[in-house]
Design an enzyme around this catalytic site. Structure first.
Site, PDB file in Angstrom:
ATOM      1  N   ASP A 138      -8.386   0.828  -7.695  1.00  0.00           N
ATOM      2  CA  ASP A 138      -7.049   0.318  -7.628  1.00  0.00           C
ATOM      3  C   ASP A 138      -6.511  -0.096  -8.875  1.00  0.00           C
ATOM      4  O   ASP A 138      -7.098  -0.596  -9.754  1.00  0.00           O
ATOM      5  CB  ASP A 138      -7.058  -0.548  -6.498  1.00  0.00           C
ATOM      6  CG  ASP A 138      -7.317  -0.356  -5.125  1.00  0.00           C
ATOM      7  OD1 ASP A 138      -6.706   0.762  -4.743  1.00  0.00           O
ATOM      8  OD2 ASP A 138      -8.263  -0.921  -4.360  1.00  0.00           O
ATOM      9  N   GLU A 196      -1.509   1.305   6.600  1.00  0.00           N
ATOM     10  CA  GLU A 196      -2.619   1.047   5.896  1.00  0.00           C
ATOM     11  C   GLU A 196      -3.144  -0.391   5.545  1.00  0.00           C
ATOM     12  O   GLU A 196      -1.841  -1.184   5.090  1.00  0.00           O
ATOM     13  CB  GLU A 196      -2.928   2.079   4.545  1.00  0.00           C
ATOM     14  CG  GLU A 196      -2.994   3.179   4.768  1.00  0.00           C
ATOM     15  CD  GLU A 196      -3.413   4.125   3.554  1.00  0.00           C
ATOM     16  OE1 GLU A 196      -3.368   3.589   2.662  1.00  0.00           O
ATOM     17  OE2 GLU A 196      -3.208   5.441   3.663  1.00  0.00           O
TER      18      GLU A 196
END
Length: 273
Positions: free
Chosen positions: A61, A50
């Site tokens: 995040d 990824e």
């Protein structure tokens, strides 16, 4: 014709083991170092990669990946530069699946059709766009599927039986189970809870289930690998990059990924013995 993602998961199933999915942010800490890190990941044991598309407001995040995105942006990494990294990677590796992960804003700004063509041409295999729910599938998910890209959706501990069909409807490649409620890299889930969640998801879809958020050690990776089709590690890898100078980052990252891969590969063998 099977996609690289489908081909890889079929190969993993034939080997009788889980896969290791590694996350790095494009351009972290700079484009040259990022390219070296990417090139080394498959040999270190990454089965799927990824690549985070740097963004100024990565709301899902945690601190580690937020910081990596900031470093990448400060080094001049753009969406075009991210796609160039993939294109250069493909010159030496035509088999490891690449998934771009990020947010819709940079894609929207470039234009969906232009982005999808550029992504396919670069050698991208799938997308994870965390801020587009199923209700917005016409925006990017369905065009991506039509372009030949897998669109990988996230399920969470709060995805109940009523919501799950919508999440699964247009998902392809694999299903990403977020093992904790919250942002990335802040805490870990209990393996027993993950096992129950994976069993519930696999009863609802034939797609492989990858589990991430909070996996930081080879031991934790092994625990997840016993119950899931793949283990996703991101923040812990990004931390290694952050703590290393640019010259040492590729080797340090590779060594850490090797330790994670060893844990993943030994997990089911230990159970069999």
């Amino acid at each position: 014709m099977m996609s690289r993602i489908e081909t890889r998961f079929k190969a993993l199933a034939a080997e009788g083991r889980a896969g290791l999915v590694t996350f790095v942010t494009a351009g972290d800490p700079d484009l040259a170092t990022s390219a070296a890190i990417l090139e080394a990941l498959p040999a270190a044991g990454a089965d799927v990669i990824e690549i985070g598309m740097p963004f100024t407001d990565p709301m899902a995040d945690g601190p580690a990946i937020q910081a990596s995105s900031r470093r990448a942006l400060e080094s001049g990494t753009t969406l075009a530069a991210t796609l160039a990294l993939v294109r250069n990677f493909r010159r030496k590796d035509d088999t490891t699946p690449i998934v771009l992960m990020g947010y819709y804003n940079p894609i929207y700004h470039r234009g969906v059709a232009d982005f999808l063509k550029a992504a396919v041409d670069a050698g991208v295999d799938g997308l994870i766009v965390v801020d587009l729910p199923p209700e917005e599938d016409d925006e990017l998910c369905l065009p991506a599927r039509e372009a030949g890209l897998d669109f990988i959706r996230l399920a969470t501990p709060t995805t109940d039986a009523a919501r799950l069909p919508a999440v699964l409807a247009n998902t392809s490649g694999f299903l990403y189970y977020v093992a904790i409620a919250g942002i990335t890299g802040t805490r870990s889930a209990a393996a027993a809870d993950v096992g129950q969640a994976v069993a519930r998801l696999k009863a609802a879809t034939p797609l492989p289930v990858a589990v991430g958020f909070g996996v930081r050690t080879p031991e934790q990776a092994a625990d997840i690998a016993r119950v899931a089709d793949a283990v996703v590690v991101g923040s812990a890898i990004v931390d290694i990059i952050a703590k290393s100078d640019a010259a040492a980052a590729p080797a340090a990252t590779s060594d850490f990924v090797k330790s994670l891969a060893s844990g993943v590969r030994q997990a089911r063998a230990e159970v069999a013995v």
